[in-house]
Scaffold this motif. Structure first.
Motif, PDB file in Angstrom:
ATOM      1  N   THR A  57      60.684  21.778  13.115  1.00 51.11           N
ATOM      2  CA  THR A  57      61.862  22.497  12.618  1.00 51.11           C
ATOM      3  C   THR A  57      62.722  23.072  13.745  1.00 51.11           C
ATOM      4  OG1 THR A  57      60.636  24.574  12.417  1.00 51.11           O
ATOM      5  CG2 THR A  57      60.681  23.131  10.473  1.00 51.11           C
ATOM      6  N   SER A  58      62.366  22.786  14.986  1.00 50.15           N
ATOM      7  CA  SER A  58      63.042  23.432  16.117  1.00 50.15           C
ATOM      8  C   SER A  58      64.015  22.533  16.872  1.00 50.15           C
ATOM      9  CB  SER A  58      61.991  23.969  17.103  1.00 50.15           C
ATOM     10  OG  SER A  58      61.168  24.909  16.474  1.00 50.15           O
ATOM     11  N   TRP A  59      64.366  21.382  16.331  1.00 52.69           N
ATOM     12  CA  TRP A  59      65.204  20.434  17.081  1.00 52.69           C
ATOM     13  C   TRP A  59      66.522  21.038  17.545  1.00 52.69           C
ATOM     14  CZ3 TRP A  59      62.957  16.491  19.109  1.00 52.69           C
ATOM     15  CH2 TRP A  59      61.859  15.914  18.487  1.00 52.69           C
ATOM     16  N   ASP A  60      67.153  21.822  16.727  1.00 51.11           N
ATOM     17  CA  ASP A  60      68.459  22.387  17.076  1.00 51.11           C
ATOM     18  C   ASP A  60      68.380  23.849  17.500  1.00 51.11           C
ATOM     19  OD1 ASP A  60      69.820  19.980  16.530  1.00 51.11           O
ATOM     20  OD2 ASP A  60      69.798  20.435  14.388  1.00 51.11           O
ATOM     21  N   ALA A  61      67.189  24.360  17.704  1.00 50.30           N
ATOM     22  CA  ALA A  61      67.026  25.766  18.074  1.00 50.30           C
ATOM     23  C   ALA A  61      67.532  25.995  19.504  1.00 50.30           C
ATOM     24  CB  ALA A  61      65.558  26.179  17.973  1.00 50.30           C
ATOM     25  N   GLY A  80      62.502  29.250  22.297  1.00 46.82           N
ATOM     26  CA  GLY A  80      61.271  28.678  22.833  1.00 46.82           C
ATOM     27  C   GLY A  80      60.785  29.436  24.054  1.00 46.82           C
ATOM     28  N   ALA A  81      59.587  29.092  24.480  1.00 45.34           N
ATOM     29  CA  ALA A  81      59.003  29.683  25.695  1.00 45.34           C
ATOM     30  C   ALA A  81      59.091  28.652  26.818  1.00 45.34           C
ATOM     31  CB  ALA A  81      57.549  30.055  25.442  1.00 45.34           C
ATOM     32  N   ARG A  82      59.719  29.039  27.921  1.00 44.80           N
ATOM     33  CA  ARG A  82      59.827  28.132  29.063  1.00 44.80           C
ATOM     34  C   ARG A  82      58.428  27.904  29.636  1.00 44.80           C
ATOM     35  NH1 ARG A  82      63.344  28.877  34.597  1.00 44.80           N
ATOM     36  NH2 ARG A  82      61.382  29.009  35.708  1.00 44.80           N
ATOM     37  N   CYS A  83      58.005  26.642  29.676  1.00 44.23           N
ATOM     38  CA  CYS A  83      56.654  26.369  30.175  1.00 44.23           C
ATOM     39  C   CYS A  83      56.666  25.530  31.444  1.00 44.23           C
ATOM     40  CB  CYS A  83      55.782  25.734  29.097  1.00 44.23           C
ATOM     41  SG  CYS A  83      56.401  24.225  28.392  1.00 44.23           S
ATOM     42  N   TRP A  84      57.830  25.002  31.839  1.00 50.15           N
ATOM     43  CA  TRP A  84      57.890  24.247  33.093  1.00 50.15           C
ATOM     44  C   TRP A  84      59.344  24.111  33.518  1.00 50.15           C
ATOM     45  CZ3 TRP A  84      59.803  19.423  34.726  1.00 50.15           C
ATOM     46  CH2 TRP A  84      59.290  18.960  35.938  1.00 50.15           C
ATOM     47  N   HIS A  85      59.567  24.160  34.831  1.00 47.05           N
ATOM     48  CA  HIS A  85      60.918  23.998  35.384  1.00 47.05           C
ATOM     49  C   HIS A  85      60.800  23.350  36.752  1.00 47.05           C
ATOM     50  CE1 HIS A  85      65.084  24.831  36.406  1.00 47.05           C
ATOM     51  NE2 HIS A  85      64.624  25.137  37.599  1.00 47.05           N
ATOM     52  N   SER A  86      61.748  22.472  37.050  1.00 47.04           N
ATOM     53  CA  SER A  86      61.770  21.843  38.368  1.00 47.04           C
ATOM     54  C   SER A  86      63.208  21.447  38.700  1.00 47.04           C
ATOM     55  CB  SER A  86      60.881  20.599  38.385  1.00 47.04           C
ATOM     56  OG  SER A  86      60.866  20.006  39.665  1.00 47.04           O
ATOM     57  N   ALA A  87      63.531  21.523  39.964  1.00 48.74           N
ATOM     58  CA  ALA A  87      64.821  21.033  40.464  1.00 48.74           C
ATOM     59  C   ALA A  87      64.505  19.970  41.509  1.00 48.74           C
ATOM     60  CB  ALA A  87      65.631  22.165  41.068  1.00 48.74           C
TER      61      ALA A  87
END
Length: 93
Positions: free
Chosen positions: A13-17, A22-29
């Motif tokens: 149910t979260s496709w357009d949320a 949500g909770a950020r669980c990973w990030h990379s640049a």
């Protein structure tokens, strides 16, 4: 290129949320060339492991994105000056 993965309470149910639900669980640049190379390698590994028929059987609703992979590979070799040996061999062929 920046990539952030968020975990949502109910994926169905979260496709357009918005992201902040949500909770950020990973990030990379990463540089575009590194990201492009990683995506090409990962997609090729999936194709080698499952084949197109096996991919369709496993992911049911979607065929393997062969045309998109070919486009990405072509653009990566053409524009990214990738230094990985596998890309040098492909570019020279």
């Amino acid at each position: 290129m920046e990539i952030t993965i968020y975990r949502f309470p109910d994926m169905s149910t979260s496709w357009d949320a918005p992201d902040d639900v949500g909770a950020r669980c990973w990030h990379s640049a990463q540089p575009r060339s590194a990201l492009g190379h990683a995506i090409v390698e990962a997609a090729e590994a999936v194709l080698r492991t499952h084949g197109e028929a096996g991919y369709r059987e496993k992911w049911v609703q979607h065929s393997f994105p062969s045309a998109a992979l070919e486009d990405l590979r072509r653009l990566h070799l053409q524009n990214d000056e990738c230094r990985h040996e596998s890309c040098q061999v492909s570019a020279d062929s």
